[in-house]
Design a protein around this motif. Structure first.
Motif, short mmCIF file in Angstrom:
data_model
loop_
_atom_site.label_atom_id
_atom_site.label_comp_id
_atom_site.label_asym_id
_atom_site.label_seq_id
_atom_site.Cartn_x
_atom_site.Cartn_y
_atom_site.Cartn_z
N GLY A 82 -6.52 -14.95 78.93
CA GLY A 82 -5.12 -13.92 79.31
C GLY A 82 -4.20 -14.08 78.15
N ARG A 83 -4.51 -13.61 76.71
CA ARG A 83 -3.78 -13.14 76.08
C ARG A 83 -3.40 -12.32 76.03
NH1 ARG A 83 -7.83 -13.58 70.88
NH2 ARG A 83 -8.98 -14.62 72.05
N ARG A 84 -2.34 -11.42 75.29
CA ARG A 84 -1.33 -11.08 75.53
C ARG A 84 -1.86 -9.60 74.81
NH1 ARG A 84 5.07 -11.07 76.99
NH2 ARG A 84 4.70 -8.98 76.56
N ASP A 85 -2.55 -9.96 73.69
CA ASP A 85 -2.90 -8.87 73.00
C ASP A 85 -4.76 -8.76 73.87
OD1 ASP A 85 -1.53 -9.60 70.79
OD2 ASP A 85 -2.99 -10.77 70.27
N LYS A 86 -4.66 -6.73 73.58
CA LYS A 86 -5.78 -6.60 73.96
C LYS A 86 -6.40 -5.82 72.29
CE LYS A 86 -4.02 -5.23 78.72
NZ LYS A 86 -5.02 -6.27 79.81
N LEU A 87 -7.91 -5.87 72.62
CA LEU A 87 -9.40 -4.86 72.37
C LEU A 87 -8.59 -3.80 72.30
CD1 LEU A 87 -10.88 -4.29 70.05
CD2 LEU A 87 -12.56 -4.52 71.17
N HIS A 88 -8.13 -2.44 71.27
CA HIS A 88 -8.00 -1.15 71.41
C HIS A 88 -8.89 0.10 70.58
CE1 HIS A 88 -3.37 -1.55 72.51
NE2 HIS A 88 -3.43 -2.43 72.30
N LEU A 89 -9.38 0.17 72.08
CA LEU A 89 -10.45 1.55 71.68
C LEU A 89 -10.32 3.17 71.71
CD1 LEU A 89 -13.06 -0.82 73.74
CD2 LEU A 89 -12.77 -0.89 71.14
N VAL A 90 -10.29 3.68 69.91
CA VAL A 90 -10.07 5.27 70.34
C VAL A 90 -11.43 5.75 69.81
CG1 VAL A 90 -8.58 6.81 68.90
CG2 VAL A 90 -7.83 4.68 69.42
N ASP A 91 -11.01 7.39 71.15
CA ASP A 91 -12.44 8.02 71.05
C ASP A 91 -13.54 7.85 70.68
OD1 ASP A 91 -10.28 9.79 70.23
OD2 ASP A 91 -10.50 9.99 67.21
N GLN A 92 -13.69 6.75 71.99
CA GLN A 92 -14.61 6.11 72.86
C GLN A 92 -15.71 7.12 73.73
OE1 GLN A 92 -16.16 2.85 71.51
NE2 GLN A 92 -14.07 4.12 69.99
N LEU A 93 -16.76 6.84 73.64
CA LEU A 93 -18.05 8.00 73.66
C LEU A 93 -18.50 7.02 75.61
CD1 LEU A 93 -19.83 9.76 71.73
CD2 LEU A 93 -17.80 10.92 72.72
N VAL A 94 -17.91 6.89 76.05
CA VAL A 94 -17.98 6.51 77.24
C VAL A 94 -18.67 7.79 78.39
CG1 VAL A 94 -17.13 5.72 79.61
CG2 VAL A 94 -16.30 6.04 77.03
N PRO A 95 -20.36 7.48 78.97
CA PRO A 95 -20.70 8.12 79.57
C PRO A 95 -19.34 8.55 81.93
CG PRO A 95 -22.07 6.00 79.98
CD PRO A 95 -20.60 5.88 79.17
N PHE A 96 -19.98 9.68 82.49
CA PHE A 96 -19.04 9.89 83.11
C PHE A 96 -19.54 9.24 84.68
CE2 PHE A 96 -16.53 14.42 82.57
CZ PHE A 96 -16.51 14.25 81.81
N HIS A 97 -19.80 8.87 84.09
CA HIS A 97 -20.72 8.18 85.76
C HIS A 97 -19.81 6.71 86.34
CE1 HIS A 97 -23.95 5.77 83.32
NE2 HIS A 97 -23.31 4.75 83.84
N VAL A 98 -18.94 6.07 84.57
CA VAL A 98 -18.43 4.24 84.85
C VAL A 98 -16.78 5.44 84.85
CG1 VAL A 98 -20.32 3.61 83.87
CG2 VAL A 98 -18.35 4.89 82.33
N LEU A 99 -16.91 6.50 85.15
CA LEU A 99 -15.11 7.11 84.93
C LEU A 99 -14.78 8.14 86.02
CD1 LEU A 99 -14.86 9.50 81.53
CD2 LEU A 99 -14.43 6.64 81.52
N ARG A 100 -13.70 7.08 86.63
CA ARG A 100 -13.16 7.28 87.40
C ARG A 100 -11.39 8.07 87.80
NH1 ARG A 100 -17.39 7.71 88.81
NH2 ARG A 100 -18.53 6.41 90.54
N LYS A 101 -11.32 10.03 88.20
CA LYS A 101 -10.37 10.23 87.26
C LYS A 101 -8.74 9.02 88.45
CE LYS A 101 -7.75 14.44 87.59
NZ LYS A 101 -7.59 15.64 87.46
N ARG A 102 -7.96 9.23 87.82
CA ARG A 102 -6.96 8.24 88.71
C ARG A 102 -5.98 9.97 88.92
NH1 ARG A 102 -5.45 4.51 83.65
NH2 ARG A 102 -4.04 6.35 83.71
N ASP A 103 -5.24 9.27 90.36
CA ASP A 103 -4.49 10.37 90.59
C ASP A 103 -2.94 9.95 89.97
OD1 ASP A 103 -6.09 10.95 92.54
OD2 ASP A 103 -5.94 9.10 93.98
#
Length: 103
Positions: A82-103
């Motif tokens: 629950g710490r406030r820090d997060k791991l920031h990931l930049v320019d990652q290749l992610v398969p489209f089947h795990v992505l959903r467009k947000r409104d």
């Protein structure tokens, strides 16, 4: 510097600067980082929380040789403790089947 895919859409101009157009997406971490069925869990309380969904910013895409699409995405993953820090990931290749467009 942003990873420039053949399908990256740019806005701006050479005088004022160009930047990639970002599309809001939701990333299903439990599908992206699927565990092998039957693998025993060894809980590490300070580890990354790879469950649920996180918000990301899609800014390009690449096709694979098999015809699948990979999005170029920036996103953050939180820690299980629950710490406030997060791991920031930049320019990652992610398969489209795990992505959903947000409104």
């Amino acid at each position: 510097m942003t990873l420039n895919s053949p399908f990256t859409v740019w806005e701006g101009d050479n005088v004022h600067g160009r930047r990639a157009v970002l599309t809001g997406v939701s990333i299903r971490l439990d599908r992206l980082f699927a565990r092998v069925p039957g693998t025993p869990r060894h809980v590490i309380e300070t580890g990354l929380d790879l469950t649920g969904s996180v918000d990301g910013r899609l800014h390009g895409r690449f096709p694979s040789v098999d015809g699948d699409w990979l999005g170029v995405v920036n996103y953050e993953i939180g820690y299980a403790d629950g710490r406030r820090d997060k791991l920031h990931l930049v320019d990652q290749l992610v398969p489209f089947h795990v992505l959903r467009k947000r409104d």
